[in-house]
Design a protein around this motif. Structure first.
Motif, PDB file in Angstrom:
ATOM      1  N   LEU A  95      11.025  49.571  62.188  1.00  0.00           N
ATOM      2  CA  LEU A  95      10.104  50.556  62.767  1.00  0.00           C
ATOM      3  C   LEU A  95      10.285  51.911  62.090  1.00  0.00           C
ATOM      4  O   LEU A  95       9.316  52.553  61.671  1.00  0.00           O
ATOM      5  CB  LEU A  95      10.393  50.675  64.270  1.00  0.00           C
ATOM      6  N   MET A  96      11.556  52.304  61.953  1.00  0.00           N
ATOM      7  CA  MET A  96      11.817  53.617  61.351  1.00  0.00           C
ATOM      8  C   MET A  96      11.361  53.663  59.899  1.00  0.00           C
ATOM      9  O   MET A  96      10.707  54.617  59.484  1.00  0.00           O
ATOM     10  CB  MET A  96      13.313  53.940  61.434  1.00  0.00           C
TER      11      MET A  96
ATOM     12  N   THR B 229       7.884  61.497  63.475  1.00  0.00           N
ATOM     13  CA  THR B 229       7.306  60.570  62.504  1.00  0.00           C
ATOM     14  C   THR B 229       7.767  59.141  62.753  1.00  0.00           C
ATOM     15  O   THR B 229       6.954  58.231  62.892  1.00  0.00           O
ATOM     16  CB  THR B 229       7.698  60.979  61.068  1.00  0.00           C
ATOM     17  N   VAL B 230       9.101  58.931  62.825  1.00  0.00           N
ATOM     18  CA  VAL B 230       9.578  57.548  62.917  1.00  0.00           C
ATOM     19  C   VAL B 230       9.347  56.972  64.305  1.00  0.00           C
ATOM     20  O   VAL B 230       9.240  55.765  64.467  1.00  0.00           O
ATOM     21  CB  VAL B 230      11.069  57.397  62.514  1.00  0.00           C
TER      22      VAL B 230
ATOM     23  N   MET C 292      17.885  57.767  53.415  1.00  0.00           N
ATOM     24  CA  MET C 292      17.363  56.903  54.478  1.00  0.00           C
ATOM     25  C   MET C 292      17.740  55.438  54.199  1.00  0.00           C
ATOM     26  O   MET C 292      18.166  54.710  55.096  1.00  0.00           O
ATOM     27  CB  MET C 292      15.844  57.058  54.502  1.00  0.00           C
TER      28      MET C 292
ATOM     29  N   TYR D  82       3.139  63.685  65.855  1.00  0.00           N
ATOM     30  CA  TYR D  82       2.811  63.052  64.577  1.00  0.00           C
ATOM     31  C   TYR D  82       1.309  62.819  64.476  1.00  0.00           C
ATOM     32  O   TYR D  82       0.678  63.162  63.473  1.00  0.00           O
ATOM     33  CB  TYR D  82       3.581  61.735  64.443  1.00  0.00           C
TER      34      TYR D  82
ATOM     35  N   GLU E 245       5.951  67.648  59.092  1.00  0.00           N
ATOM     36  CA  GLU E 245       6.047  66.610  60.117  1.00  0.00           C
ATOM     37  C   GLU E 245       7.506  66.429  60.479  1.00  0.00           C
ATOM     38  O   GLU E 245       8.342  66.223  59.605  1.00  0.00           O
ATOM     39  CB  GLU E 245       5.463  65.284  59.614  1.00  0.00           C
TER      40      GLU E 245
ATOM     41  N   TYR F 188       1.729  71.457  55.536  1.00  0.00           N
ATOM     42  CA  TYR F 188       2.073  71.194  56.940  1.00  0.00           C
ATOM     43  C   TYR F 188       3.448  70.567  56.980  1.00  0.00           C
ATOM     44  O   TYR F 188       4.011  70.199  55.955  1.00  0.00           O
ATOM     45  CB  TYR F 188       1.041  70.255  57.581  1.00  0.00           C
TER      46      TYR F 188
ATOM     47  N   GLU G  31      -1.385  64.225  61.757  1.00  0.00           N
ATOM     48  CA  GLU G  31      -2.170  63.303  60.931  1.00  0.00           C
ATOM     49  C   GLU G  31      -3.661  63.569  61.094  1.00  0.00           C
ATOM     50  O   GLU G  31      -4.425  63.483  60.141  1.00  0.00           O
ATOM     51  CB  GLU G  31      -1.841  61.853  61.291  1.00  0.00           C
TER      52      GLU G  31
ATOM     53  N   ARG H 265       4.842  55.503  56.082  1.00  0.00           N
ATOM     54  CA  ARG H 265       3.432  55.828  56.347  1.00  0.00           C
ATOM     55  C   ARG H 265       3.338  57.169  57.033  1.00  0.00           C
ATOM     56  O   ARG H 265       3.013  57.271  58.205  1.00  0.00           O
ATOM     57  CB  ARG H 265       2.814  54.771  57.251  1.00  0.00           C
ATOM     58  N   SER H 266       3.698  58.212  56.300  1.00  0.00           N
ATOM     59  CA  SER H 266       3.649  59.552  56.871  1.00  0.00           C
ATOM     60  C   SER H 266       3.606  60.524  55.713  1.00  0.00           C
ATOM     61  O   SER H 266       3.475  60.123  54.558  1.00  0.00           O
ATOM     62  CB  SER H 266       4.895  59.811  57.707  1.00  0.00           C
ATOM     63  N   ARG H 267       3.730  61.799  56.024  1.00  0.00           N
ATOM     64  CA  ARG H 267       3.792  62.828  54.986  1.00  0.00           C
ATOM     65  C   ARG H 267       4.876  62.476  53.977  1.00  0.00           C
ATOM     66  O   ARG H 267       4.652  62.522  52.762  1.00  0.00           O
ATOM     67  CB  ARG H 267       4.096  64.164  55.665  1.00  0.00           C
ATOM     68  N   ALA H 268       6.053  62.078  54.486  1.00  0.00           N
ATOM     69  CA  ALA H 268       7.169  61.740  53.612  1.00  0.00           C
ATOM     70  C   ALA H 268       6.800  60.578  52.702  1.00  0.00           C
ATOM     71  O   ALA H 268       7.054  60.606  51.499  1.00  0.00           O
ATOM     72  CB  ALA H 268       8.391  61.387  54.452  1.00  0.00           C
TER      73      ALA H 268
ATOM     74  N   VAL I 210       9.199  51.703  58.211  1.00  0.00           N
ATOM     75  CA  VAL I 210       7.756  51.565  58.014  1.00  0.00           C
ATOM     76  C   VAL I 210       7.037  52.844  58.439  1.00  0.00           C
ATOM     77  O   VAL I 210       6.130  53.322  57.745  1.00  0.00           O
ATOM     78  CB  VAL I 210       7.223  50.333  58.789  1.00  0.00           C
ATOM     79  N   ASN I 211       7.456  53.439  59.551  1.00  0.00           N
ATOM     80  CA  ASN I 211       6.815  54.680  59.990  1.00  0.00           C
ATOM     81  C   ASN I 211       7.091  55.828  59.024  1.00  0.00           C
ATOM     82  O   ASN I 211       6.230  56.678  58.787  1.00  0.00           O
ATOM     83  CB  ASN I 211       7.291  55.059  61.398  1.00  0.00           C
ATOM     84  N   PHE I 212       8.309  55.824  58.467  1.00  0.00           N
ATOM     85  CA  PHE I 212       8.659  56.847  57.482  1.00  0.00           C
ATOM     86  C   PHE I 212       7.768  56.699  56.251  1.00  0.00           C
ATOM     87  O   PHE I 212       7.245  57.677  55.722  1.00  0.00           O
ATOM     88  CB  PHE I 212      10.134  56.679  57.095  1.00  0.00           C
TER      89      PHE I 212
ATOM     90  N   ARG J  88       6.701  57.880  66.114  1.00  0.00           N
ATOM     91  CA  ARG J  88       5.267  58.006  66.345  1.00  0.00           C
ATOM     92  C   ARG J  88       4.974  58.754  67.655  1.00  0.00           C
ATOM     93  O   ARG J  88       4.244  58.277  68.519  1.00  0.00           O
ATOM     94  CB  ARG J  88       4.599  56.625  66.393  1.00  0.00           C
TER      95      ARG J  88
ATOM     96  N   LYS K 250      -4.546  52.610  67.860  1.00  0.00           N
ATOM     97  CA  LYS K 250      -3.150  52.810  67.490  1.00  0.00           C
ATOM     98  C   LYS K 250      -2.219  52.337  68.611  1.00  0.00           C
ATOM     99  O   LYS K 250      -1.173  51.755  68.361  1.00  0.00           O
ATOM    100  CB  LYS K 250      -2.891  54.268  67.108  1.00  0.00           C
TER     101      LYS K 250
ATOM    102  N   ARG L   8       3.858  59.565  51.716  1.00  0.00           N
ATOM    103  CA  ARG L   8       2.869  59.945  50.701  1.00  0.00           C
ATOM    104  C   ARG L   8       3.542  60.704  49.570  1.00  0.00           C
ATOM    105  O   ARG L   8       3.222  60.514  48.393  1.00  0.00           O
ATOM    106  CB  ARG L   8       1.762  60.783  51.343  1.00  0.00           C
TER     107      ARG L   8
ATOM    108  N   ARG M  51       2.012  43.642  47.006  1.00  0.00           N
ATOM    109  CA  ARG M  51       2.145  44.867  47.804  1.00  0.00           C
ATOM    110  C   ARG M  51       1.459  44.708  49.161  1.00  0.00           C
ATOM    111  O   ARG M  51       1.196  45.668  49.876  1.00  0.00           O
ATOM    112  CB  ARG M  51       1.547  46.050  47.053  1.00  0.00           C
TER     113      ARG M  51
END
Lengths: 324, 260
Positions: free
Chosen positions: A168-169, B118-119, A209, B125, B113, B111, B129, A175-178, A171-173, B121, A4, A180, A299
């Motif tokens: 960055l914000m 998150t944003v 967002m 986070y 986050e 849980y 995960e 790929r997270s709990r949000a 893409v990270n958002f 990283r 990572k 999903r 996709r």
């Protein structure tokens, strides 16, 4: 070192290399003002379209009001920087624009996000028109004439950094709990709700967002073009952003980058074709949609981390082969 | 106190009494089956209990941490958070997401986050995960889904999709799980595997199960108590043996009043 961190470093290096490359090319004269202008337009379009892709591609909400949120950022910047023509004033105006866009997105989102598909598209389109009409009639926004002589407080380096930050914000958002949660709602709202996901909350989160990034795009547009008018933020502008998202592939951020670049270059190259320009542009769009209905990349996403993981697996495999 | 208590629950659609004055209870650890001819109101009853549709009258109470909590006027996601999970008659998976993502999507209320972590990283986070990844891996393993974890749910065979849907319901960490016709469209081998899986839900995951099913051999093998629904009313309730001999049930299923 964990994959990572390696992946994060790779992306950072890539971003820095891109920055350096543009700098050098401007220095040696390969990139003139004309091309620089094109690059900035592409950058601003990427910021706008990644936000819209989060709303459309990831949360599955068909919004046609993106230009409205862009207008909020643009006008916040135009008004604040006319009073404070400094870089500090610009960043303050970006923050104010984001805040206003988020509040407006919540106000628009709560009643409209329970609508689906084309109904939502019409409702968001109407909301954006309301924003435009209000801007058209206020004194502080100088009405239909718009605002000009906005100080040039951001050049391509600011746009470049903003592209990196917003991507960055987002893409990270995603790929997270949000991410999903919002993708589950896109796939099947009833099942998502039965799985403990509050659809209204998460759809609103994605919408807000996306609106925030649209405001950033608007602010950059204002200080770069230096002139804004309510007419720049109509339905056609929302559709122009939508075209980038659909062309790149709904749900693919990499595709959005690619489509923004392809369309930006196409638009610039076609400048010399005069009246034929829009015809050729339209034909190119039709051709891409006919031959690649899911967009340029569908996709698909470029992921350095996945690539490193694969390389790691291969190395491990070849190492164990050698050991035998 | 029963885990779930339903009192005089009714739902009227215009002039149709889809569910009428239903009384039922489910005790902790039980496996209760809900049977009845097509159109008897079984799925409507499930929808009333899980908050998908609001009842016309009556009450539904779930025991949460020893205290009764009314499920009326709660949205489905709130009911799910209280510990009532369900599967659907026509499988509803998140089709384009992978099996792993399907499972993880059902864990979001377990849980939190932080947005900034998150944003940007931040380490918080990755910690979260890793925690969720651990839960997911264990669940995938328990449901024998590890091999298909990274495939899109839509590309799986029917029986596997059912298993994913049940695993997803378990991922919400429920006390009570509702299965709506889990064996529909399955061949005998798949049904046998499903029977074993439902038994494991009770033995391994300590879940209370309510089952709607048309496959009588499955019902008779699994259920401890059966409620029989016809025209929205409970016409019989008891152990499998009692139900098999109940005259009203036989009439409902085979028809009556006609003498050859």
């Amino acid at each position: 070192m964990a994959t990572k961190w390696k992946a994060a470093l790779c992306w950072l290096a890539l971003a820095a290399a891109g920055f350096g490359l543009i700098n050098v090319l401007i220095g040696v004269g390969v990139i003139d003002t004309f091309i620089e202008n094109m690059l900035v337009t592409i950058g601003i379009n990427i910021i706008l379209a990644t936000g819209l892709n989060l709303i459309i591609g990831f949360s599955g909400q068909f919004s046609l009001g993106h230009a409205g949120f862009m207008a909020l950022g643009a006008y916040a910047t135009a008004i604040i920087t006319s009073a404070m023509p400094t870089v500090g004033g610009f960043y303050l105006s970006v923050a104010v624009g984001i805040a206003i866009a988020m509040v407006v997105a919540v106000i628009i989102g709560i009643p409209t996000l329970r609508l689906r598909g084309d109904y939502l598209a019409i409702a968001t389109m109407g909301a954006a028109e309301i924003i435009r009409v209000i801007l058209n009639n206020l004194k502080i926004t100088n009405g239909a004439a718009g605002m000009f002589n906005i100080p040039a407080l951001a050049g391509w380096p600011t746009v470049y950094v903003m592209v990196c930050l917003t991507t960055l914000m987002i893409v990270n958002f995603a790929r997270s709990r949000a991410g999903r949660a919002i993708q589950a709602i896109r796939e099947d709202e009833i099942a998502a709700e039965a799985s403990g996901i509050d659809p209204t909350k998460w759809k609103l989160a994605a919408f807000v967002m996306g609106a925030a990034t649209a405001a950033i795009g608007g602010s950059l547009d204002a200080v770069y073009i230096q002139t804004i008018a309510p007419g720049n933020f109509g339905i056609m502008n929302s559709i122009a952003i939508l075209i980038i998202v659909v062309l790149g592939g709904v749900g693919s951020m990499t595709g959005t980058f690619m489509a923004a670049a392809v369309l930006g270059v196409l638009d610039t190259v076609l400048q010399s074709f005069g009246a034929l320009r829009m015809v050729i542009y339209a034909l190119a769009l039709i051709a891409i949609m006919v031959f690649k209905p899911s967009g340029l990349l569908g996709r698909y996403e470029v992921s350095i981390r996945a690539w490193l993981d694969r390389k790691g697996v291969n190395n491990a495999a070849s190492n164990s082969n050698r050991a035998e | 106190m029963p885990l779930l208590t339903v009192t005089a629950l009714s739902k009227r659609f215009g002039g149709l009494n889809a569910v009428e004055a239903v009384d039922m209870h489910v005790d902790e650890g039980e496996l209760v089956a809900l049977i009845g001819p097509n159109g008897a109101g079984k799925t409507t009853l499930f929808n009333l209990l899980t908050g998908v549709t609001a009842p016309t009258s009556g009450s539904v109470t779930l025991t949460v941490d020893g205290k009764p909590v009314s499920l009326l006027n709660r949205a489905p996601y709130q009911v799910a958070k209280l510990g009532l999970a369900r599967t659907f008659q026509n499988i509803r998976l998140f089709a384009r997401l992978t099996v792993r993502e399907n499972i993880q999507a059902a864990m979001t209320h377990r849980y939190h986050e932080n947005f900034l972590a998150t944003v940007l990283r931040l380490p918080a986070y990755y910690k979260k995960e890793a925690l969720v990844g651990g839960w997911t891996d264990a669940l995938l393993e328990a449901f024998d889904l590890t091999a298909v974890a990274d495939l899109a749910a839509a590309n799986l065979p029917y029986g596997t999709q059912r298993r994913v849907e049940i695993a997803r319901a378990v991922a919400t960490q429920p006390k009570l799980i509702f299965l709506d016709e889990p064996a529909a469209g399955m061949n005998p081998e798949e049904t046998a595997a499903l029977t074993a899986l439902i038994q494991r839900l009770r033995s391994e995951f300590h879940l209370t199960v309510v089952l709607i099913e048309h496959d009588m051999s499955l019902v008779m093998k699994l259920a401890e108590r059966i409620y029989v629904l016809e025209h929205g009313k409970v016409i019989a309730h008891g152990t499998p043996t009692e139900i098999q001999q109940n005259q009203a049930v036989i009439t409902a299923y085979l028809g009556g009043g006609v003498h050859a």
